[in-house]
Structures are given as C-alpha cells and as structure tokens.
Design a protein around this motif. Structure first.
Motif, PDB file in Angstrom:
ATOM      1  N   ASP A 226       0.729  -1.117   0.034  1.00  0.00           N
ATOM      2  CA  ASP A 226      -0.214   0.039   0.065  1.00  0.00           C
ATOM      3  C   ASP A 226       0.848   1.248   0.018  1.00  0.00           C
ATOM      4  O   ASP A 226       2.059   1.388   0.837  1.00  0.00           O
ATOM      5  CB  ASP A 226      -0.822   0.033   1.328  1.00  0.00           C
ATOM      6  N   ILE A 227       0.278   2.180  -0.931  1.00  0.00           N
ATOM      7  CA  ILE A 227       1.048   3.451  -0.669  1.00  0.00           C
ATOM      8  C   ILE A 227       0.310   4.256   0.285  1.00  0.00           C
ATOM      9  O   ILE A 227      -0.832   4.330   0.674  1.00  0.00           O
ATOM     10  CB  ILE A 227       0.694   4.340  -2.140  1.00  0.00           C
ATOM     11  N   PRO A 228       1.203   4.875   1.413  1.00  0.00           N
ATOM     12  CA  PRO A 228       0.553   5.672   2.369  1.00  0.00           C
ATOM     13  C   PRO A 228      -0.257   6.632   2.118  1.00  0.00           C
ATOM     14  O   PRO A 228       0.006   7.621   0.985  1.00  0.00           O
ATOM     15  CB  PRO A 228       1.757   6.320   3.250  1.00  0.00           C
ATOM     16  N   LEU A 229      -1.273   6.730   2.482  1.00  0.00           N
ATOM     17  CA  LEU A 229      -2.383   7.889   2.061  1.00  0.00           C
ATOM     18  C   LEU A 229      -1.972   9.239   2.242  1.00  0.00           C
ATOM     19  O   LEU A 229      -2.346  10.144   1.430  1.00  0.00           O
ATOM     20  CB  LEU A 229      -3.532   7.677   3.251  1.00  0.00           C
ATOM     21  N   GLU A 230      -1.289   9.751   3.197  1.00  0.00           N
ATOM     22  CA  GLU A 230      -0.650  10.952   3.254  1.00  0.00           C
ATOM     23  C   GLU A 230       0.327  11.197   1.973  1.00  0.00           C
ATOM     24  O   GLU A 230       0.534  12.416   1.763  1.00  0.00           O
ATOM     25  CB  GLU A 230       0.144  11.108   4.255  1.00  0.00           C
ATOM     26  N   SER A 231       0.861  10.425   1.314  1.00  0.00           N
ATOM     27  CA  SER A 231       1.351  10.308  -0.039  1.00  0.00           C
ATOM     28  C   SER A 231       0.748  10.204  -1.331  1.00  0.00           C
ATOM     29  O   SER A 231       1.487  10.147  -2.359  1.00  0.00           O
ATOM     30  CB  SER A 231       2.670   9.432   0.118  1.00  0.00           C
ATOM     31  N   TYR A 232      -0.611  10.393  -1.275  1.00  0.00           N
ATOM     32  CA  TYR A 232      -1.422   9.917  -2.598  1.00  0.00           C
ATOM     33  C   TYR A 232      -1.089  11.294  -3.473  1.00  0.00           C
ATOM     34  O   TYR A 232      -1.432  10.950  -4.526  1.00  0.00           O
ATOM     35  CB  TYR A 232      -2.898   9.790  -1.962  1.00  0.00           C
ATOM     36  N   TRP A 357      10.507   4.096   1.525  1.00  0.00           N
ATOM     37  CA  TRP A 357       9.366   2.983   1.575  1.00  0.00           C
ATOM     38  C   TRP A 357      10.179   1.875   1.343  1.00  0.00           C
ATOM     39  O   TRP A 357      11.369   1.518   0.838  1.00  0.00           O
ATOM     40  CB  TRP A 357       8.488   3.227   0.301  1.00  0.00           C
ATOM     41  N   GLN A 358       9.341   0.636   1.495  1.00  0.00           N
ATOM     42  CA  GLN A 358       9.751  -0.801   1.238  1.00  0.00           C
ATOM     43  C   GLN A 358       9.963  -0.882  -0.295  1.00  0.00           C
ATOM     44  O   GLN A 358       9.289  -0.257  -1.404  1.00  0.00           O
ATOM     45  CB  GLN A 358       9.003  -1.777   1.480  1.00  0.00           C
ATOM     46  N   LEU A 361       7.556  -1.941  -2.897  1.00  0.00           N
ATOM     47  CA  LEU A 361       6.381  -0.969  -3.384  1.00  0.00           C
ATOM     48  C   LEU A 361       6.473  -0.363  -4.841  1.00  0.00           C
ATOM     49  O   LEU A 361       5.395   0.085  -5.376  1.00  0.00           O
ATOM     50  CB  LEU A 361       6.288   0.264  -2.376  1.00  0.00           C
TER      51      LEU A 361
END
Length: 518
Positions: A226-232, A357-358, A361
């Motif tokens: 999942d991409i972090p929501l704050e980074s959309y 990030w991982q 991703l």
C-alpha cells in the motif's frame, strides 16, 4: 421485405431473439476462443524458438547468415500475405472498428488465415508487436464467420463481430470483463444491453477455454503493498508524467507511420529491411525483441537498476515505433502495457528510496502506471483499470489507478492529441487504395443512447434532423419498448433503434453520432 421483417423481429420478439443470439454467442465464444488461443499458443512457441535459436547462434557466422536469410524470406512472406489480404495488415483493431462502422467488408476466412500466419512470422522475426490487437481482429472475424453460418441479419452480424472482439481480449489476457468493456468503450462507443449480455456469455465461454489451455494463474504475480495515504499526492505527479509520455507515444507512432507510408520503396523491400533490422536488434539487444514478454519477465525476477530501466524504456519505445510503422501484422496493446510498466518502474525506483519506503512498493507503481499509460494512449480508462485488476488478480490498487488514469487521460486530451486507435482508424479510411464498395442491400438496426448533453432532449422526433435515409423504429425507456410517433419526445437515457440500409449505414451512423454529440 423478408430482410426487413427479420431485422424488426429483434425488437418485437425480443425474448426469442435474445435466446437465439445467446446460442450464437456461445458458439462465438467457442470458435473465437479456440482461434485466439491457437494464435496465442503459436506466438508463444515462435518467441521460444527465437530465444532458443539466439542462444546457439552467438558467434557462429554460418548460423547468423542462415538467420538473416530466414528473416528475408519471412519479410517476403509477410509482404505477400498482406497483399493477398490487405485487411490483415497492422494492428487489427482499427479494421474491426471500420467494419462495425460500415466502412469495410472483410473476408473473415482470409483474414483469419493471413493474420495468424503473418502474426507468427512477425513473432519469429522478433518485431516489437503485440498479439492483442490481432487477437481482437481474429475474434471479430470468427464472430463474423458464425454470423454467416446462421445467415442472420446485418444487425446480428455486426453484434457478433463485436462479441468476437471481446473474446479476443478475454482469451489473450484471461480478462473477460476487460474484454467486454473494451468493446463498449473503444469500438462500439455506446451501451447496448443486448450486446453486453451476449458479449459476457461469449467472454465467459472463451475464458473457460483459455484457462483450460493456459492455466488459471493471473498474468501478473507482483507483490502488492500500500502507498501511504498521506503520500497520495505523488499519484497526481505520476499521472501528469504518464499523460505527457502518452502524448509523446501517440505523436511518435503516428508520425513514424506517416513517414514510412510516404517512402518510395517497394513494400517487399520495406518488409525485408524491417525484418533485417529486427534481426540485428535480436542479436544485440534481445531484451526489447518481440511484444514485451521478456521485459515483463525481467521485472518479475528483480527490478533492474535505474539506468537499465531508462535505457530499456527508451529503446523499447523506439523499436516499437519502428516495428509498427512498417505495417506488419501485429498490435501495440502489449507494448503499451510494457512501456507503462517500465515508466512505473523508473518512477518507483526514484520515489521509493527517496521516501524510505519498502522496495517492493515499486511493483505497485508498475501496475498503476500500466493502467495509466493505457488511458493516456488509448483513452479508455475504465478498460485499462479493469484489465489491470484482472491481470493482477487484485482490486487493492483501484483507487490509485483511477487517480492516475484520469489525470493521464486529461493531459493529452487537453494537448489536442487523438486516441491512438482513432488516429489509426482515420488513416485506414484515408488509404487511397481503399474504396467504399457498394454491398447487397440489407437492413441494419443500430442502437444509440441519448447522452445527458444531447441538444435534442425533450424535442419531438419530427423536429430532430435525423438522416432522411434512416427510420426511428422503436425506443427503449425504463426497460420498456415503445413504438414512437412523430410527436414522441426524446428523453435522456433513451435507447433509440434506427433502421437503415447497409449501404447507407456508415454515413447514417456518422451523422447520428454527430447529432447526439458522441
């Protein structure tokens, strides 16, 4: 008169008609599914033969000479096949589009034979062309063959061509929903309930056949994080980049095709040269040969370095442009998805380490970018989103794909760039060697959905400037059939059935689409 009665029965005796068409849809699913699976099997074998041969000829002058002699012969064979059946050249999707619009009348049996054989030869030659466009045409022509077998109305024939086209995408990708949506969004450009039902039946049948032959595994097996929501917000940046690259792709493909078409060289020499260049590419940079399965397999094993990703992306685009501009039988569907994957891999390789990030991703960006690049080039965002969901076997990326696809769709549209298949369709009709041939008179019943922005909502039928050689025979409103009078008011969402002669159909359809603002 009998032809007229047969056509009108599709409205007045709807349940019986649907049952009959369902049986035909099942037959299209079987026949078209088997034809596309045969094509898919032969292409996979051809690519395997090419890879095996390349592995043993390295450094052997005799084998290399033999390789280029074989390439020259294959070029000559492709030239002969495309002259023997001109409608088998190129992608295949613009040809189906032209047939459904009434501008073409292809010989379904000749197209099937020529497209399959020529497609196998281009795969053996290593040209950067995909199987999906030809699969759509193979499926469509198989559908036409079933229609000819039943000797139905011209309306039935056009519907079964569309149904067969859906089978082409289904059997190529194991993606039945995407197949149906592609036909509605890209070829038919309208919603026809009967077509949707029959296409779904046919797609399910062909999907069963495809999975029985090739297995039930999804095309993509990437890990999904999942991409972090704050980074959309990063998705909006990706959407703009993909939109700009989609604009460059479409512009390059059309420009190169026009340049090659203007060359004053014999077609046989053109194909021989194209196959020779493809042979050089296969020897020097085998990763970019063929439609792109090898490049996708590379991502599945491990993500290459950023420099390698950029290099392969640029070279694949250039070689795809070169291969397609030749007019050889083969599509751009798979190369588009591969380019989208590598755009996502490049973007992910920059963004993921930057944000800490991982590493896996990056695969999420690959899947998202494939859908986005499809939307940017083909301009069918819904099909692209559903296709990638079915290919990956996951719906977890839907929201991200929607964001990127919508932005990628808008950017080239604002820049005045036409969708790639519409541009190819326009050039197909402008071909000086193609003249409209008057066909035996048959009645065609076509369906048009009244859009929300139609200028004639609440107008009486008599006040709407329908073409003189077209008759409004019925309207479906709220699921009920209505035989309208001239004082009948058209409403938003009405499905209008219009009857015309097959010789007038291409011009009538164009006028009505302009009338309804499509």
């Amino acid at each position: 008169m009998k032809s007229l009665e047969k056509t009108l029965k599709s409205v007045s005796e709807n349940p019986k008609y649907i049952f009959k068409l369902t049986i035909q849809g099942v037959m299209v699913g079987i026949f078209a599914g088997l034809m596309v699976c045969l094509y898919r099997f032969l292409l996979a074998g051809s690519e395997s033969v090419l890879r095996d041969y390349l592995s043993i000829i390295n450094g052997n002058i005799g084998y290399i000479i033999l390789f280029f002699v074989a390439l020259a012969i294959m070029g000559l064979l492709v030239d002969w096949l495309t002259k023997w059946e001109a409608d088998s050249a190129g992608s295949g999707i613009p040809q189906v589009y032209a047939e459904v619009k009434g501008h073409m009348e292809a010989n379904w049996a000749k197209v099937l034979f020529s497209k399959i054989i020529a497609g196998v030869l281009t795969a053996l030659g290593g040209l950067s062309l995909g199987p999906e466009g030809p699969s759509v045409q193979i499926g469509g022509m198989a559908g036409k063959g079933i229609a000819k077998l039943f000797k139905g109305s011209k309306t039935d024939e056009l519907r079964l061509i569309l149904v067969g086209s859906a089978v082409g995408i289904t059997a190529a990708f194991n993606a039945p929903l995407a197949g149906v949506l592609f036909v509605l969004e890209e070829i038919n450009h309208g919603f026809d309930k009967t077509l949707v039902f029959i296409a779904l039946v046919s797609a399910i049948v062909s999907d069963f056949i495809s999975k029985a032959i090739f297995g039930q595994a999804t095309i993509l097996s990437f890990p999904v994080l999942d991409i972090p929501l704050e980074s959309y917000w990063i998705l909006m940046v990706l959407g703009v980049i993909i939109g700009l690259l989609g604009y460059v792709y479409n512009l390059g493909m059309i420009t190169s095709s026009d340049l090659v078409a203007g060359l004053k060289i014999p077609s046989w020499l053109k194909f021989v040269l194209v196959f020779m260049v493809s042979g050089v590419v296969a020897l020097m940079i085998p990763e970019i040969s063929d439609g792109g399965h090898f490049m996708m397999d590379m991502l599945d094993i491990a993500i290459p370095s950023l420099g390698v990703l950029v290099l392969l992306l640029v070279l694949k685009y250039l070689f795809s442009m070169f291969s397609f501009s030749s007019g050889a039988p083969g599509g751009i569907f798979l190369p588009i998805l591969v380019l989208g994957a590598y755009i996502g891999a490049v973007f992910g390789s920059i963004v993921v380490p930057t944000f800490g990030w991982q590493h896996d991703l990056i695969y999420r960006f690959i899947i998202i970018s494939m859908a986005g690049f499809f939307a940017a080039t083909v301009r069918s965002p819904i099909t692209g989103i559903v296709l990638l969901a079915e290919m990956s076997g996951s719906t977890e990326s839907l929201v991200a794909m929607v964001i990127v696809s919508l932005i990628a769709y808008v950017v080239p549209t604002l820049l005045g760039n036409e969708p790639i298949y519409e541009s190819l369709y326009d050039r197909l009709l402008l071909n000086k060697n193609r003249e409209y041939v008057k066909k035996p008179s048959k009645h065609v019943l076509s369906e048009y959905l009244v859009p929300l922005d139609c200028n004639y909502i609440n107008f009486k039928i008599k006040d709407i400037p329908f073409p003189k050689n077209a008759i409004v025979v019925s309207v479906i409103r709220n699921g009920k059939y209505i035989i309208p009078t001239e004082d009948f008011h058209i409403k938003y969402g009405d499905q209008i059935h219009i009857l015309t002669d097959s010789n007038d159909y291409p011009f009538v359809r164009q006028e009505i689409e302009e009338l309804f603002g499509e």
